[in-house]
Design a protein around this motif. Structure first.
Motif, short mmCIF file in Angstrom:
data_model
loop_
_atom_site.label_atom_id
_atom_site.label_comp_id
_atom_site.label_asym_id
_atom_site.label_seq_id
_atom_site.Cartn_x
_atom_site.Cartn_y
_atom_site.Cartn_z
N PHE A 30 34.33 25.41 41.61
CA PHE A 30 34.77 26.56 40.81
C PHE A 30 34.32 27.87 41.45
N ARG A 33 35.73 28.08 45.37
CA ARG A 33 37.17 28.05 45.61
C ARG A 33 37.97 28.98 44.70
N LEU A 34 37.43 29.31 43.52
CA LEU A 34 38.22 30.11 42.57
C LEU A 34 37.58 31.45 42.21
N TRP A 35 36.26 31.52 42.18
CA TRP A 35 35.59 32.73 41.70
C TRP A 35 35.79 33.88 42.69
N PRO A 42 37.45 34.41 37.66
CA PRO A 42 38.10 33.37 38.46
C PRO A 42 39.59 33.66 38.65
N LYS A 45 44.63 30.45 40.33
CA LYS A 45 44.68 29.21 41.08
C LYS A 45 44.58 29.51 42.56
N ARG A 46 44.35 28.47 43.34
CA ARG A 46 44.42 28.55 44.79
C ARG A 46 45.52 27.59 45.26
N LEU A 54 44.74 32.75 47.12
CA LEU A 54 44.28 32.87 45.74
C LEU A 54 45.26 33.74 44.95
N ARG A 56 45.34 36.17 42.21
CA ARG A 56 44.33 36.98 41.55
C ARG A 56 44.74 37.41 40.14
N ALA A 58 44.96 36.61 36.96
CA ALA A 58 44.50 35.54 36.06
C ALA A 58 45.13 35.70 34.69
N ASN A 62 41.59 31.79 32.00
CA ASN A 62 40.57 32.02 33.02
C ASN A 62 39.37 32.78 32.46
#
Length: 276
Positions: A30, A33-35, A42, A45-46, A54, A56, A58, A62
């Motif tokens: 988390f 890879r996402l933060w 976060p 998604k990636r 990414l 961005r 959200a 999230n």
């Protein structure tokens, strides 16, 4: 986490360690890879392939889900929730309070670009859990009064949203946090700073709260005894005394310090906090 605790209680150390490793891998993934470290929330998604970009922009999930499931610490919880204020569309309600749209995504199709009660109640609960009482109550009030009184069909809070409303009120606003498998209950009420009194009566829990210039009184009863910890935000002056708790301490919090009182095994209690 629940599976790890059940295995530990059953004496299955190997299985408990396996669940702990999965938890650690989820938390690591988390944040790695996402933060978004430069933004404090976060990403949506990636991408799995190609450049693994990414996304961005959200959405509301999230903001509240990482707080709800305990992925974030106190600071990161507030940071993630604040995205819902500065990045998403907030709608002031005529009856007071506000609601928040799910996302900024276009085109606005069903389920991803909505202003729905269920997600707003989950957002309110997350605000309460993070210690942001005013923000939580603002969303809770706006959503409840809008859907309860100002819709084309007043009182239209559907089944799944109704259960989330109950959770936001009982476990968020009034702070009832049962953990009976481990013999614990945490009571962490999140009443707005200008409230002078509050009370609730539910089958498993009742409480009564009053606040005046002399201090705070908080009384509760539980359906079953447990080891009780009370966490009371202090929007007051210096604490002079605490009656009703054999052990207590002051911890830092967002918006106010927090009185943490350890009451031991009990089914009822009454704290009297005298302040300057």
């Amino acid at each position: 986490e629940a599976a790890r605790e059940l295995d530990a209680a059953a004496g299955d150390a190997e299985s408990a360690e396996r669940h702990a490793a999965v938890l650690a891998r989820i938390r690591h993934g988390f944040f790695q890879r996402l933060w978004l470290r430069d933004a404090g929330y976060p990403a949506m998604k990636r991408e799995k392939g190609g450049r693994e970009r990414l996304h961005r922009s959200a959405w509301l999930y999230n903001c509240f889900l990482p707080v709800d499931v305990g992925l974030t610490d106190a600071f990161d919880s507030v940071s993630a929730l604040w995205y819902s204020k500065w990045a998403l569309e907030n709608v002031p309600q005529r009856c007071g309070g506000r609601t928040v749209w799910l996302s900024n995504w276009v085109p606005g199709i069903w389920s991803v670009r909505q202003n729905e009660a269920g997600e707003n109640f989950q957002l309110a609960y997350a605000f309460f859990k993070a210690g942001l009482a005013e923000e939580g109550y603002d969303v809770l009030r706006g959503t409840t009064l809008r859907d309860g009184f100002e819709q084309l069909a007043p009182g239209h809070i559907c089944s799944e949203a109704a259960s989330l409303l109950a959770r936001a009120v009982l476990c968020g606003l009034h702070g009832f946090g049962p953990d009976y498998p481990n013999g614990r209950v945490v009571l962490a009420p999140q009443y707005p700073q200008d409230w002078e009194h509050a009370a609730i009566q539910a089958p498993s829990f009742t409480c009564r709260f009053t606040r005046d210039a002399r201090g705070i009184q908080y009384a509760f009863t539980l359906a079953s005894a447990a080891s009780v910890t009370v966490r009371l935000p202090l929007h007051t002056g210096r604490v002079l005394s605490v009656d009703g708790a054999p052990q207590w301490r002051i911890e830092p919090g967002f918006g106010s310090p927090v009185l943490v009182a350890e009451l031991g095994e009990t089914a009822e209690g009454c704290l009297r906090v005298q302040t300057e």
